[in-house]
Design a protein around this motif. Structure first.
Motif, PDB file in Angstrom:
ATOM      1  N   MET A   1     -36.879 -50.778 -13.733  1.00 39.02           N
ATOM      2  CA  MET A   1     -35.662 -51.507 -13.341  1.00 39.02           C
ATOM      3  C   MET A   1     -35.363 -52.600 -14.355  1.00 39.02           C
ATOM      4  N   LYS A   2     -34.123 -52.593 -14.883  1.00 38.25           N
ATOM      5  CA  LYS A   2     -33.748 -53.593 -15.879  1.00 38.25           C
ATOM      6  C   LYS A   2     -33.462 -54.940 -15.219  1.00 38.25           C
ATOM      7  N   LYS A   3     -33.986 -55.980 -15.845  1.00 38.16           N
ATOM      8  CA  LYS A   3     -33.820 -57.328 -15.322  1.00 38.16           C
ATOM      9  C   LYS A   3     -32.635 -57.988 -16.034  1.00 38.16           C
ATOM     10  N   ILE A   4     -31.641 -58.424 -15.248  1.00 43.50           N
ATOM     11  CA  ILE A   4     -30.428 -59.018 -15.808  1.00 43.50           C
ATOM     12  C   ILE A   4     -30.354 -60.499 -15.459  1.00 43.50           C
ATOM     13  N   LEU A   5     -30.367 -61.341 -16.470  1.00 47.50           N
ATOM     14  CA  LEU A   5     -30.209 -62.779 -16.301  1.00 47.50           C
ATOM     15  C   LEU A   5     -28.727 -63.123 -16.393  1.00 47.50           C
ATOM     16  N   VAL A   6     -28.195 -63.757 -15.344  1.00 48.28           N
ATOM     17  CA  VAL A   6     -26.804 -64.191 -15.321  1.00 48.28           C
ATOM     18  C   VAL A   6     -26.775 -65.712 -15.345  1.00 48.28           C
ATOM     19  N   THR A   7     -26.231 -66.292 -16.402  1.00 43.57           N
ATOM     20  CA  THR A   7     -26.075 -67.748 -16.471  1.00 43.57           C
ATOM     21  C   THR A   7     -24.694 -68.132 -15.935  1.00 43.57           C
ATOM     22  N   GLY A   8     -24.567 -69.370 -15.490  1.00 44.56           N
ATOM     23  CA  GLY A   8     -23.297 -69.805 -14.918  1.00 44.56           C
ATOM     24  C   GLY A   8     -22.946 -69.042 -13.657  1.00 44.56           C
ATOM     25  N   ALA A   9     -23.952 -68.728 -12.855  1.00 43.35           N
ATOM     26  CA  ALA A   9     -23.769 -67.833 -11.711  1.00 43.35           C
ATOM     27  C   ALA A   9     -22.935 -68.425 -10.585  1.00 43.35           C
ATOM     28  N   ASN A  10     -22.715 -69.738 -10.582  1.00 42.49           N
ATOM     29  CA  ASN A  10     -21.910 -70.345  -9.524  1.00 42.49           C
ATOM     30  C   ASN A  10     -20.458 -70.553  -9.936  1.00 42.49           C
ATOM     31  N   GLY A  11     -20.130 -70.151 -11.154  1.00 42.25           N
ATOM     32  CA  GLY A  11     -18.749 -70.232 -11.615  1.00 42.25           C
ATOM     33  C   GLY A  11     -17.937 -69.052 -11.103  1.00 42.25           C
ATOM     34  N   GLN A  12     -16.696 -68.951 -11.572  1.00 40.01           N
ATOM     35  CA  GLN A  12     -15.808 -67.899 -11.072  1.00 40.01           C
ATOM     36  C   GLN A  12     -16.345 -66.500 -11.374  1.00 40.01           C
ATOM     37  N   LEU A  13     -16.685 -66.258 -12.634  1.00 30.53           N
ATOM     38  CA  LEU A  13     -17.152 -64.929 -13.014  1.00 30.53           C
ATOM     39  C   LEU A  13     -18.533 -64.641 -12.444  1.00 30.53           C
ATOM     40  N   MET A  19     -21.047 -60.900  -6.036  1.00 24.87           N
ATOM     41  CA  MET A  19     -20.395 -60.151  -4.959  1.00 24.87           C
ATOM     42  C   MET A  19     -20.607 -58.642  -5.078  1.00 24.87           C
ATOM     43  N   ILE A  20     -20.735 -58.143  -6.315  1.00 28.49           N
ATOM     44  CA  ILE A  20     -20.852 -56.687  -6.486  1.00 28.49           C
ATOM     45  C   ILE A  20     -22.243 -56.263  -6.952  1.00 28.49           C
ATOM     46  N   ALA A  21     -23.153 -57.214  -7.083  1.00 32.14           N
ATOM     47  CA  ALA A  21     -24.505 -56.895  -7.577  1.00 32.14           C
ATOM     48  C   ALA A  21     -25.207 -55.846  -6.719  1.00 32.14           C
ATOM     49  N   HIS A  26     -30.174 -50.530  -9.067  1.00 28.18           N
ATOM     50  CA  HIS A  26     -31.111 -50.216 -10.144  1.00 28.18           C
ATOM     51  C   HIS A  26     -31.243 -51.368 -11.137  1.00 28.18           C
ATOM     52  N   PHE A  27     -30.471 -52.432 -10.930  1.00 22.24           N
ATOM     53  CA  PHE A  27     -30.602 -53.648 -11.730  1.00 22.24           C
ATOM     54  C   PHE A  27     -31.250 -54.745 -10.892  1.00 22.24           C
ATOM     55  N   ASP A  28     -32.097 -55.535 -11.516  1.00 19.42           N
ATOM     56  CA  ASP A  28     -32.714 -56.693 -10.875  1.00 19.42           C
ATOM     57  C   ASP A  28     -32.022 -57.941 -11.415  1.00 19.42           C
ATOM     58  N   ILE A 195     -17.778 -55.754 -16.897  1.00 18.36           N
ATOM     59  CA  ILE A 195     -19.073 -56.044 -17.524  1.00 18.36           C
ATOM     60  C   ILE A 195     -20.157 -55.129 -16.985  1.00 18.36           C
ATOM     61  N   LEU A 196     -20.204 -54.949 -15.675  1.00 12.76           N
ATOM     62  CA  LEU A 196     -21.247 -54.106 -15.094  1.00 12.76           C
ATOM     63  C   LEU A 196     -20.998 -52.624 -15.375  1.00 12.76           C
ATOM     64  N   THR A 197     -19.748 -52.243 -15.548  1.00 16.60           N
ATOM     65  CA  THR A 197     -19.440 -50.868 -15.959  1.00 16.60           C
ATOM     66  C   THR A 197     -19.994 -50.602 -17.358  1.00 16.60           C
ATOM     67  N   ILE A 198     -19.838 -51.569 -18.244  1.00 15.80           N
ATOM     68  CA  ILE A 198     -20.382 -51.440 -19.602  1.00 15.80           C
ATOM     69  C   ILE A 198     -21.907 -51.348 -19.554  1.00 15.80           C
ATOM     70  N   LEU A 199     -22.538 -52.213 -18.782  1.00 22.78           N
ATOM     71  CA  LEU A 199     -24.002 -52.215 -18.701  1.00 22.78           C
ATOM     72  C   LEU A 199     -24.534 -50.940 -18.055  1.00 22.78           C
ATOM     73  N   ASP A 200     -23.722 -50.330 -17.208  1.00 23.32           N
ATOM     74  CA  ASP A 200     -24.148 -49.132 -16.505  1.00 23.32           C
ATOM     75  C   ASP A 200     -23.818 -47.848 -17.263  1.00 23.32           C
ATOM     76  N   SER A 201     -23.118 -48.009 -18.385  1.00 25.72           N
ATOM     77  CA  SER A 201     -22.731 -46.825 -19.160  1.00 25.72           C
ATOM     78  C   SER A 201     -23.896 -46.358 -20.024  1.00 25.72           C
ATOM     79  N   THR A 202     -23.731 -45.205 -20.624  1.00 23.28           N
ATOM     80  CA  THR A 202     -24.806 -44.626 -21.446  1.00 23.28           C
ATOM     81  C   THR A 202     -24.747 -45.095 -22.888  1.00 23.28           C
ATOM     82  N   LYS A 203     -23.751 -45.906 -23.204  1.00 19.19           N
ATOM     83  CA  LYS A 203     -23.644 -46.364 -24.599  1.00 19.19           C
ATOM     84  C   LYS A 203     -23.492 -47.874 -24.676  1.00 19.19           C
ATOM     85  N   TRP A 204     -23.959 -48.392 -25.788  1.00 19.18           N
ATOM     86  CA  TRP A 204     -23.853 -49.826 -26.075  1.00 19.18           C
ATOM     87  C   TRP A 204     -23.281 -49.956 -27.487  1.00 19.18           C
ATOM     88  N   GLU A 205     -22.021 -50.347 -27.566  1.00 20.35           N
ATOM     89  CA  GLU A 205     -21.384 -50.529 -28.873  1.00 20.35           C
ATOM     90  C   GLU A 205     -21.072 -52.005 -29.041  1.00 20.35           C
TER      91      GLU A 205
END
Length: 285
Positions: A1-13, A19-21, A26-28, A195-205
């Motif tokens: 399971m990939k560990k995702i650090l989110v900074t500024g988590a109490n801001g708008q984004l 809300m959608i985590a 499959h993400f931590d 952002i999460l769609t990009i992270l969940d995709s099979t490619k990283w460009e």
């Protein structure tokens, strides 16, 4: 399971990502904010990063008080620039991926057409300059990072234009809103999904991408749409930006061209008015 650090988590984004985590089991997710991950303290950044050891970092944190930044230059630069340099270096050393959020304020607003990712930046404010410095440091220290420039962000969380307008429309009979600054709003919930769609995709460009909702409007147009959806009776008057001076200069035209993110990740920006209606329905369930 990939560990995702989110900074500024109490801001708008960050709040919208929370809300959608749960849709991405499959993400931590590790959500942090200024209290436990202050971006103006390099030693704390390093210590916390090494403790958490993330696989991916989503940097939602920023100094966004645009007018205050004109005086508070040291802190704005520490958060928007120097902290990004540190995070990017840590990601490179550890092999972590980095998604960094930037802004349309890196441009001067003189373009006659929507800005593309490779257009030459020319910020007119301290905020814009520190965000551009952060972009440069990000790509220098972590060339494999992804930067997403966005604009006119709003959500049901925090302070933003939509919530301010709703409040003022309830208090006043008449409002004057700038009608010669053009761009497109961004519903933070849509950006979080991108952002999460990009992270969940099979490619990283890696590289810079532009994302906002679809549409081209002024702040005046935006206010009129808010009034219409909320069924307010307040009169909205359009005024030039020259009649509403602010400490920081805003770009007069900052529409972002979204062709690149459409082509590479298949992301189709939602019409701004559709998203605005959704956000306003969530405000008043």
């Amino acid at each position: 399971m990939k560990k995702i650090l989110v900074t500024g988590a109490n801001g708008q984004l960050g709040s919208e990502i929370k809300m959608i985590a749960s849709h991405y089991p499959h993400f931590d997710f590790i959500f942090t904010d200024i209290d436990d991950f202050p971006l103006d303290q390099t030693e704390v950044i390093v210590a916390n990063f090494n403790r958490i050891q993330p696989d991916i970092v989503i940097n939602c944190a920023a100094y966004t008080a645009v007018d205050k930044a004109e005086q508070d230059t040291v802190v704005a630069d520490a958060i928007n620039h120097l902290a990004i340099a540190t995070l990017a270096s840590l990601c490179t050393v550890s092999g972590a991926k980095l998604v960094h959020v930037s802004t349309d304020y890196v441009f001067d607003g003189s373009s006659p057409v929507a800005y593309k990712e490779d257009d030459v930046p020319n910020p007119k404010s301290v905020y814009g300059a520190t965000k551009l410095a952060g972009e440069i440091a990000c790509l220098k220290n972590c060339p494999e990072s992804i930067i997403i420039r966005t604009a006119w962000v709003y959500s049901e969380f925090g302070n933003n234009f939509v919530k301010t307008m709703l409040c003022l429309m309830s208090e006043r009979d008449t409002l004057s809103v700038v009608n010669d600054q053009i761009g497109s709003p961004t519903y933070a919930a849509d950006l979080a999904q991108v952002i999460l769609t990009i992270l969940d995709s099979t490619k990283w460009e890696s590289g810079i991408y532009h994302y906002s909702n679809a549409g081209e409007i002024s702040w005046f147009d935006f206010a009129k749409d808010i009034k219409e959806i909320a069924h307010k009776t307040c009169e909205i008057k359009g005024i030039p930006a020259a009649d509403y001076p602010t400490p920081a200069e805003r770009p007069a035209y900052s529409l972002l061209d979204k062709s690149k993110i459409k082509t590479i990740y298949g992301i189709e920006p939602i019409d701004y008015k559709v998203s605005l209606k959704i956000m306003m329905e969530r405000l008043t369930p």
